[in-house]
Scaffold this active site. Structure first.
Site, PDB file in Angstrom:
ATOM      1  N   ARG B  53      50.457  36.614  40.714  1.00 27.28           N
ATOM      2  CA  ARG B  53      49.180  36.594  39.994  1.00 27.28           C
ATOM      3  C   ARG B  53      48.133  36.033  40.945  1.00 27.28           C
ATOM      4  NH1 ARG B  53      49.103  32.142  41.146  1.00 27.28           N
ATOM      5  NH2 ARG B  53      47.355  31.723  39.766  1.00 27.28           N
ATOM      6  N   GLY B  54      46.887  36.020  40.494  1.00 30.32           N
ATOM      7  CA  GLY B  54      45.800  35.644  41.386  1.00 30.32           C
ATOM      8  C   GLY B  54      45.276  36.926  42.005  1.00 30.32           C
ATOM      9  N   ASP B 244      38.353  35.682  39.015  1.00 24.28           N
ATOM     10  CA  ASP B 244      39.014  36.982  39.068  1.00 24.28           C
ATOM     11  C   ASP B 244      38.026  38.093  39.317  1.00 24.28           C
ATOM     12  OD1 ASP B 244      41.014  35.243  37.564  1.00 24.28           O
ATOM     13  OD2 ASP B 244      42.125  37.096  37.968  1.00 24.28           O
ATOM     14  N   ASN B 254      36.750  34.056  35.002  1.00 28.39           N
ATOM     15  CA  ASN B 254      37.933  33.342  35.513  1.00 28.39           C
ATOM     16  C   ASN B 254      38.802  32.954  34.316  1.00 28.39           C
ATOM     17  OD1 ASN B 254      39.429  32.149  37.710  1.00 28.39           O
ATOM     18  ND2 ASN B 254      38.679  30.154  37.070  1.00 28.39           N
TER      19      ASN B 254
END
Lengths: 367, 367
Positions: B53-54, B244, B254
């Site tokens: 993720r990220g 994000d 985010n």
């Protein structure tokens, strides 16, 4: 409120006529267990370990603790020692001191042989008073919900966000923040509640959602992070929370995270109301940041209580081994972010003049 | 970053020369397991199920997914199908589309027999670029920390609050929000990090705290509710978070709850910075509320992963049976609450003109 169809309070005299029954709120929402308190240490432990929590119920438990103390030792020394033990249980809740002071004032002026009976009578009266106060708070708050409901088209609910549990379980009956909600729901108004889970102890999950479920009030559980987003998108009409301590200037000390929701409500022009019995007002304090904030054990952050798939209720660790923890239990919402305070005498602006005008006898006392 | 003393990236080519290794981030912080991806469905599942993720790491995984696709079927149809499958994994992360577009642009103009080799080369280059970008973000952010450190007396740390994990684990190396922190710590500056646990998926607990622990950076884990209180009491000097997706006007999308921290920072005059590789800027969007917000499964709210006392890692239920759940995964922090954006080209105001001036080639493209 009803539990399994039976009307119940959260604290009551046991059938034996002297011991005191409470509901163990630490094992909610998975178990429902009644615990009998038979001594001052029992009561102190019930408060410290949060078997009972919420300012009004803490006060009621402490009051019955004084009655149990008088049964064992009705001397001035017994009274003073019970007062000290019970007072030391939770540093933030002003109700605790208020209830203990009320009990002591009644008992000190009586001969020792009358103290036990008088203490039980006064504790019962304190509980009845709490029920009446919360019912009145509900009646005043109901008017706010009615007014919003009038702006809705058919089928649209009034969306109310609440944080922590200022519910039935935090009081003797009705709750404070939930009282207007229960009254609105019982009247047939279409209300829907966003329930903050309220980390670290998850009182929203464990208590508020459980209560609303029992009573049939439509709701969704959300994480504490979600409320701001919901407000930005018009999904919250009203925020109602409780308070552990309210300052003379209207600053409100409540469960950690309340301040963040107040900021979001303010940023989105959503009314933010705080419900409180006037007993939680501390007229000697004019600034919320003076309130000592309890720093609780870090294990509340690192661990959480839940139910495994096999039905076992257990604590699991969330954080890595070796990571230090910090756990402030309350925060202060400045009065400027509070739309109004809903008290048993009516709704009032969160400022010194308005509060003093509504409670002149108490405001005068403090100065 | 080092893990158990060994420098590692979060994604790398397996020793077999074609499959791709990642770290399974869903079982952090209790287990450390490397997972090998051998196909597009493997990569898609790794992204959807959040093994990775990220935004930057999602992009890198999608890039290697395209390489795995070319190995199996280097036709235009194979390319197009892999693009679609990978693109559908997460709706919010703009990096995903950016990485896939970059891969497609390189591959489409090549004959089929050159596509596999070119895809692996381009995916590796995309990873190296990410490392360089994050290192540059760290260098720029470091200057902010240095400036605050100068105002401190000896022994006083610079207190930085962060939300979620915009750390090493969210990128190929360095992290974004953590990059200035690692650089400051490695330089010998006294930094201390408040780590929001970040419900519902607890990436702060599981990822950020784990990383900081491994690297030896002083920190405390707190619940998401605590940050406002810490800011009110002067215990936070600087907030640094990731994003994000960033709009052309500086609005930042985010992890859910970021907006609440931004409000608290604003209310307490604490600088609130957002770190981002410029690839996460969406120059076609001028308003954050246009961003589609992923509503994830309610089980993330009702259940949490933790480790029991006996070492078992399991999910436990937190909410009462029958309570409905809502789970928006992101929120939007309006540009007016953002002190500045820390990009690989430098620190820039969160507004349309400043962003367009710093990235003229991208801003021009969008219009």
């Amino acid at each position: 409120m009803k539990v399994n169809g039976t009307p119940m309070r959260t604290i009551w005299l046991n059938d034996d006529g002297w011991s005191v029954d409470i509901i163990d709120q630490t094992i909610f929402p998975f178990c429902f267990e009644i615990v009998t308190l038979r001594s001052v240490p029992d009561c102190a432990r019930a408060i410290t370990d949060m078997l009972v929590r919420g300012a009004p119920l803490i006060g009621a438990t402490a009051a019955y603790g004084m009655a149990l103390a008088m049964r064992k030792d009705a001397s001035d020394a017994g009274l003073s020692s019970a007062y000290e033990v019970l007072h030391a249980t939770r540093p933030t809740a002003i109700n605790l001191k208020w209830a203990l002071d009320r009990m002591r004032a009644v008992l000190l002026c009586l001969p020792q042989n009358q103290r036990e009976a008088a203490a039980y009578t006064e504790a019962a009266r304190l509980c009845d008073d709490d029920v009446a106060v919360n019912s009145a708070i509900g009646d005043h708050g109901l008017e706010l919900i009615k007014a919003i409901a009038k702006t809705k088209t058919a089928g649209e609910p009034v969306n109310i966000l609440t944080h922590c549990n200022a519910g039935w379980l935090a009081t003797v009956d009705w709750g404070t923040a939930t009282s207007p909600i229960y009254k609105a729901h019982d009247l047939g108004l279409n209300v829907h509640v966003w329930v903050d889970e309220t980390r670290p102890r998850n009182q929203g999950d464990a208590l508020t959602a459980w209560e609303l479920n029992q009573h049939g009030v439509p709701h969704h559980v959300i994480v504490d992070n979600a409320g701001g987003h919901l407000m930005q998108h018009g999904k919250v009409d009203l925020v109602i929370v409780g308070t552990d301590r309210t300052c003379a200037n209207g600053d409100v000390c409540n469960k950690i995270g309340t301040y963040l929701k107040a900021l979001a409500a303010h940023d989105n022009n959503i009314p933010f109301y705080v419900t409180l019995p006037s007993s939680t007002i501390d007229f000697s304090l004019n600034d919320g940041v003076q309130i000592p904030i309890e720093e609780r054990d870090g294990s509340e952050v690192s661990h959480v209580l839940g139910r495994a798939e096999d039905g076992t209720v257990l604590k699991v660790q969330l954080t890595p081994d070796g990571s230090p923890l910090a756990n402030p239990a309350f925060d202060v919402t400045p009065a400027r972010l509070v739309t109004g305070l809903i008290t048993e005498r009516g709704i009032v602006a969160a400022d010194t003049a308005a509060l003093a005008a509504l409670f002149p006898e108490r405001a005068g006392q403090a100065h």
